[in-house]
Design a protein around this motif. Structure first.
Motif, short mmCIF file in Angstrom:
data_model
loop_
_atom_site.label_atom_id
_atom_site.label_comp_id
_atom_site.label_asym_id
_atom_site.label_seq_id
_atom_site.Cartn_x
_atom_site.Cartn_y
_atom_site.Cartn_z
N UNK A 195 0.81 -1.21 0.00
CA UNK A 195 0.00 0.00 0.00
C UNK A 195 0.84 1.26 0.00
N UNK A 196 1.89 1.28 0.83
CA UNK A 196 2.75 2.46 0.86
C UNK A 196 3.49 2.62 -0.46
N UNK A 197 3.92 1.51 -1.05
CA UNK A 197 4.64 1.58 -2.32
C UNK A 197 3.76 2.07 -3.45
N UNK A 198 2.55 1.55 -3.53
CA UNK A 198 1.62 1.99 -4.57
C UNK A 198 1.23 3.45 -4.34
N UNK A 199 1.06 3.85 -3.07
CA UNK A 199 0.70 5.23 -2.77
C UNK A 199 1.77 6.20 -3.25
N UNK A 200 3.03 5.89 -2.96
CA UNK A 200 4.12 6.76 -3.41
C UNK A 200 4.21 6.74 -4.94
N UNK A 201 3.97 5.57 -5.54
CA UNK A 201 4.05 5.48 -7.00
C UNK A 201 2.99 6.34 -7.68
N UNK A 202 1.90 6.64 -6.97
CA UNK A 202 0.83 7.46 -7.52
C UNK A 202 1.07 8.95 -7.29
N UNK A 203 2.02 9.30 -6.45
CA UNK A 203 2.32 10.70 -6.18
C UNK A 203 3.20 11.27 -7.29
N UNK A 204 2.86 12.43 -7.77
CA UNK A 204 3.52 13.01 -8.94
C UNK A 204 5.03 13.12 -8.75
N UNK A 214 13.80 2.13 -19.23
CA UNK A 214 13.55 2.95 -18.05
C UNK A 214 14.42 2.51 -16.87
N UNK A 215 14.57 1.20 -16.69
CA UNK A 215 15.39 0.72 -15.58
C UNK A 215 16.85 1.04 -15.79
N UNK A 216 17.34 0.87 -17.01
CA UNK A 216 18.75 1.14 -17.30
C UNK A 216 19.65 0.32 -16.40
N UNK A 217 20.59 0.99 -15.74
CA UNK A 217 21.52 0.31 -14.84
C UNK A 217 21.13 0.45 -13.37
N UNK A 218 19.94 0.99 -13.11
CA UNK A 218 19.50 1.21 -11.74
C UNK A 218 19.05 -0.09 -11.08
N UNK A 219 19.07 -0.10 -9.75
CA UNK A 219 18.64 -1.27 -8.98
C UNK A 219 17.32 -1.05 -8.24
N UNK A 220 16.79 0.17 -8.29
CA UNK A 220 15.50 0.49 -7.68
C UNK A 220 14.60 1.07 -8.76
N UNK A 221 13.35 0.65 -8.74
CA UNK A 221 12.39 1.22 -9.69
C UNK A 221 11.03 1.38 -9.02
N UNK A 222 10.38 2.50 -9.32
CA UNK A 222 9.00 2.70 -8.93
C UNK A 222 8.15 2.59 -10.19
N UNK A 223 7.26 1.60 -10.18
CA UNK A 223 6.33 1.39 -11.29
C UNK A 223 5.10 2.26 -11.02
N UNK A 224 4.91 3.29 -11.79
CA UNK A 224 3.85 4.27 -11.54
C UNK A 224 2.49 3.58 -11.42
#
Length: 256
Positions: A117-126, A164-174
């Motif tokens: 829930x917290x992850x989806x909530x942040x993913x929805x924040x602009x 979009x991910x490129x070489x990063x290890x963290x991703x937020x899926x909007x």
């Protein structure tokens, strides 16, 4: 009363290397459940099996995360075909996301995806993840975003996800959730723990109806080197043995 699902043991039928990956991955599924990050039978963690085939292990579709075992995990190829036809089926949405990353990122041995829930909530924040806590700084130094395109079933989304991910290890899926990668199950889990915690803190901080103090940008730029110092260069492997001991106390059986 429902009977426990009977899964024949695969220990001795696979290499020692694959078996260890199975044990670690099954443990990660149960840890996700233990921390309350699961979403019934949905979302996934995958781990690539070393070799040129780029095959990987993923959860059987229909099993709860707290009942997954090393032997129940399903080995699939890059086209989503089960290597063992007697295994459970897999969720095609999980295959799309995870196969896309495993295909192009040799360093991403483990890919972890959640719908908290917290992850989806942040993913929805602009503005996405904000530099509001020490925990947020580690993902922010290595964070990507991917716009929502519906349930991840389309083959053509893979290229955009990879770019979009490129070489990063963290991703937020909007509008969808969180994703981490790591060179091991332990690294991906620690990354998810930190990202999830940062999202929980952000939601609570924004609900406090008080002016917030962001971390200065200069500190964000130096945090990656400090992360190495905090974990003594061991990454997730520093916490992993303790997590397994805790899991053995509260939900053993993942090694079956």
């Amino acid at each position: 009363m429902s009977e426990r699902i009977a899964i024949p043991s695969k220990q001795g039928q696979v290499s020692a290397e694959e078996w260890q990956l199975r044990v670690d991955l099954a443990a990660a599924y149960r840890l996700i459940a233990m921390y309350g990050w699961d979403d019934l039978i949905f979302t996934h963690i995958s781990v690539r099996i070393p070799g040129p085939e780029h095959q990987f292990l993923i959860n059987p579709y229909g099993m709860m995360f707290d009942e997954i075992t090393a032997s129940s995990l399903v080995r699939i190829d890059q086209e989503g075909n089960k290597i063992n036809p007697d295994d459970f089926d897999v969720n095609p949405a999980g295959f799309t996301i995870h196969s896309a990353i495993h295909a192009v990122r040799d360093d991403a041995a483990c890919v972890m995806h959640t719908h908290t829930r917290a992850g989806v909530a942040v993913s929805a924040q602009k503005d996405g993840l904000l530099p509001l806590s020490q925990q947020s700084l580690f993902p922010l130094s290595n964070l990507a975003y991917h716009d929502y395109e519906g349930v991840a079933l389309r083959e053509d989304e893979k290229a955009r996800l990879q770019a979009d991910l490129g070489t990063n290890n963290f991703m937020i899926l909007r509008n969808h959730g969180l994703l981490t990668t790591g060179t091991s199950v332990a690294d991906a889990f620690l990354g998810m723990y930190i990202l999830q915690t940062a999202c929980e803190i952000q939601i609570q901080a924004l609900s406090g109806n008080r002016e917030l103090t962001p971390v200065p940008a200069g500190i964000v730029d130096t945090i990656r080197q400090q992360a190495e110092q905090v974990t003594k260069g061991m990454g997730g492997k520093l916490a992993w043995p303790g997590l397994l001991r805790k899991l053995d106390r509260v939900n053993p059986g993942y090694r079956d």
